[in-house]
Design an enzyme around this catalytic site. Structure first.
Site, PDB file in Angstrom:
ATOM      1  N   MET A 213      49.959  -4.912  -9.129  1.00  0.00           N
ATOM      2  CA  MET A 213      50.898  -5.912  -9.633  1.00  0.00           C
ATOM      3  C   MET A 213      51.973  -5.268 -10.517  1.00  0.00           C
ATOM      4  O   MET A 213      52.040  -5.505 -11.711  1.00  0.00           O
ATOM      5  CB  MET A 213      50.134  -6.977 -10.423  1.00  0.00           C
ATOM      6  CG  MET A 213      49.108  -7.740  -9.586  1.00  0.00           C
ATOM      7  SD  MET A 213      47.892  -8.600 -10.589  1.00  0.00           S
ATOM      8  CE  MET A 213      46.807  -7.236 -11.071  1.00  0.00           C
TER       9      MET A 213
ATOM     10  N   GLN B 268      52.384 -17.074  -9.240  1.00  0.00           N
ATOM     11  CA  GLN B 268      53.155 -17.112 -10.481  1.00  0.00           C
ATOM     12  C   GLN B 268      54.303 -18.113 -10.356  1.00  0.00           C
ATOM     13  O   GLN B 268      54.505 -18.966 -11.227  1.00  0.00           O
ATOM     14  CB  GLN B 268      53.720 -15.724 -10.807  1.00  0.00           C
ATOM     15  CG  GLN B 268      52.700 -14.694 -11.240  1.00  0.00           C
ATOM     16  CD  GLN B 268      53.330 -13.325 -11.423  1.00  0.00           C
ATOM     17  OE1 GLN B 268      54.414 -13.040 -10.920  1.00  0.00           O
ATOM     18  NE2 GLN B 268      52.643 -12.462 -12.154  1.00  0.00           N
TER      19      GLN B 268
ATOM     20  N   THR C 106      48.628  -4.785 -15.702  1.00  0.00           N
ATOM     21  CA  THR C 106      49.826  -5.608 -15.769  1.00  0.00           C
ATOM     22  C   THR C 106      49.792  -6.370 -17.080  1.00  0.00           C
ATOM     23  O   THR C 106      48.716  -6.745 -17.548  1.00  0.00           O
ATOM     24  CB  THR C 106      49.893  -6.606 -14.592  1.00  0.00           C
ATOM     25  OG1 THR C 106      50.865  -7.625 -14.881  1.00  0.00           O
ATOM     26  CG2 THR C 106      48.559  -7.289 -14.366  1.00  0.00           C
ATOM     27  N   ASN C 107      50.957  -6.595 -17.661  1.00  0.00           N
ATOM     28  CA  ASN C 107      51.027  -7.411 -18.868  1.00  0.00           C
ATOM     29  C   ASN C 107      51.011  -8.897 -18.542  1.00  0.00           C
ATOM     30  O   ASN C 107      50.253  -9.672 -19.125  1.00  0.00           O
ATOM     31  CB  ASN C 107      52.305  -7.088 -19.655  1.00  0.00           C
ATOM     32  CG  ASN C 107      52.222  -5.806 -20.441  1.00  0.00           C
ATOM     33  OD1 ASN C 107      51.876  -5.792 -21.615  1.00  0.00           O
ATOM     34  ND2 ASN C 107      52.571  -4.697 -19.798  1.00  0.00           N
ATOM     35  N   THR C 108      51.846  -9.308 -17.593  1.00  0.00           N
ATOM     36  CA  THR C 108      52.024 -10.731 -17.311  1.00  0.00           C
ATOM     37  C   THR C 108      50.726 -11.440 -16.986  1.00  0.00           C
ATOM     38  O   THR C 108      50.455 -12.541 -17.478  1.00  0.00           O
ATOM     39  CB  THR C 108      53.013 -10.927 -16.149  1.00  0.00           C
ATOM     40  OG1 THR C 108      54.299 -10.454 -16.553  1.00  0.00           O
ATOM     41  CG2 THR C 108      53.125 -12.380 -15.751  1.00  0.00           C
TER      42      THR C 108
ATOM     43  N   CYS D 222      55.935  -4.790 -20.115  1.00  0.00           N
ATOM     44  CA  CYS D 222      55.766  -4.868 -18.666  1.00  0.00           C
ATOM     45  C   CYS D 222      55.530  -3.448 -18.202  1.00  0.00           C
ATOM     46  O   CYS D 222      56.278  -2.533 -18.577  1.00  0.00           O
ATOM     47  CB  CYS D 222      56.999  -5.467 -17.995  1.00  0.00           C
ATOM     48  SG  CYS D 222      56.931  -5.433 -16.195  1.00  0.00           S
ATOM     49  N   THR D 223      54.516  -3.245 -17.412  1.00  0.00           N
ATOM     50  CA  THR D 223      54.116  -1.880 -17.067  1.00  0.00           C
ATOM     51  C   THR D 223      55.207  -1.128 -16.310  1.00  0.00           C
ATOM     52  O   THR D 223      55.284   0.095 -16.402  1.00  0.00           O
ATOM     53  CB  THR D 223      52.811  -1.902 -16.252  1.00  0.00           C
ATOM     54  OG1 THR D 223      52.891  -2.911 -15.250  1.00  0.00           O
ATOM     55  CG2 THR D 223      51.630  -2.212 -17.145  1.00  0.00           C
ATOM     56  N   GLU D 224      56.065  -1.845 -15.573  1.00  0.00           N
ATOM     57  CA  GLU D 224      57.115  -1.148 -14.817  1.00  0.00           C
ATOM     58  C   GLU D 224      58.291  -0.701 -15.678  1.00  0.00           C
ATOM     59  O   GLU D 224      59.068   0.166 -15.267  1.00  0.00           O
ATOM     60  CB  GLU D 224      57.650  -2.034 -13.676  1.00  0.00           C
ATOM     61  CG  GLU D 224      56.712  -2.199 -12.504  1.00  0.00           C
ATOM     62  CD  GLU D 224      55.775  -3.376 -12.668  1.00  0.00           C
ATOM     63  OE1 GLU D 224      54.936  -3.593 -11.768  1.00  0.00           O
ATOM     64  OE2 GLU D 224      55.862  -4.073 -13.706  1.00  0.00           O
TER      65      GLU D 224
END
Length: 232
Positions: free
Chosen positions: A10, A52, A83-85, A196-198
């Site tokens: 994700m 989501q 993932t953060n979200t 956010c990981t990205e």
């Protein structure tokens, strides 16, 4: 070293970052040919992203909770969500397993407090910035999180979903993120959380006038510490 379970996918770019950082941490701390003991289960981001958008967090939580149970069955002694979200459903995941669930907000807030700061800017998806699950948990640990204005939130969210999760890194977007961070600093942010990981694919400490807290790296370091700690 105990086995770290990773719920990934994700996006897969963030999962790759978790895997890379975890094994770099093992080599840095242990040397030689050491790797971190881990097991990764990748879910289909297209399915999660659709849930989501539909606001169906219950179904998304059930999918991730089952992934966590599968990791536990595979020998994981703890579980990380890459993932953060989707920490929006952390309670569902943690309640469904018998091993610790290491929450990314706890790891990040503790690092901020250890640095002597109390107010930070938060960059992430619109869900992370606008829903209360992330900021309220930070607040409970003594950290106040500021978010960008509406225009800034729209920009950050769009870049994450239309560029970074598609493995696109644009210089124009980096410049735009720098402006958003500078505005947060002017509003009183003493640091900025890459929530956010990205985002770590795009932004680093050199892009900010205040200290940067990379939630992905902090989460990984917490997991490694926990995995190496005797008796939990």
């Amino acid at each position: 070293m105990r086995t770290i379970g990773l719920i990934g996918g994700m996006s897969w770019e963030s999962s790759a970052e978790y895997y890379r950082l975890l094994n770099e941490e093992a080599r840095r701390r242990l040397g030689g040919h050491h790797c971190a003991r881990s097991v990764l289960l990748t879910v289909d981001f297209a399915e999660i992203e659709a849930l989501q958008r539909a606001g169906d967090w219950d179904t998304a939580g059930a999918i991730l909770a089952e992934a966590a149970r599968n990791l536990e069955r595979a020998g994981a002694a703890m579980v990380l969500l890459c993932t953060n979200t989707m920490h929006r459903v952390a309670g569902t995941i943690g309640d469904g397993i018998g091993v610790p669930f290491l929450h990314i907000v706890d790891s990040t807030a503790d690092r901020i407090l250890a640095s002597g700061l109390r107010t930070v800017g938060l960059l992430g998806t619109r869900f992370t910035m606008e829903m209360d699950f992330y900021r309220s948990r930070m607040r409970e640990r003594g950290v106040e999180a500021l978010v960008p204005d509406e225009e800034g939130r729209e920009l950050v969210h769009r870049v994450i979903y239309e560029e970074l999760t598609m493995n696109r890194v644009e210089d124009s977007s980096r410049a735009a993120f720098r402006r958003v961070i500078a505005d947060l600093a002017r509003r009183g942010a003493e640091g900025v959380v890459l929530g956010c990981t990205e985002i770590t694919l795009l932004i680093g400490p050199e892009d900010s006038p205040v200290p940067v807290f990379d939630s992905t790296r902090i989460h990984v370091q917490h997991a490694f510490d926990t995995a190496c700690r005797t008796g939990g």
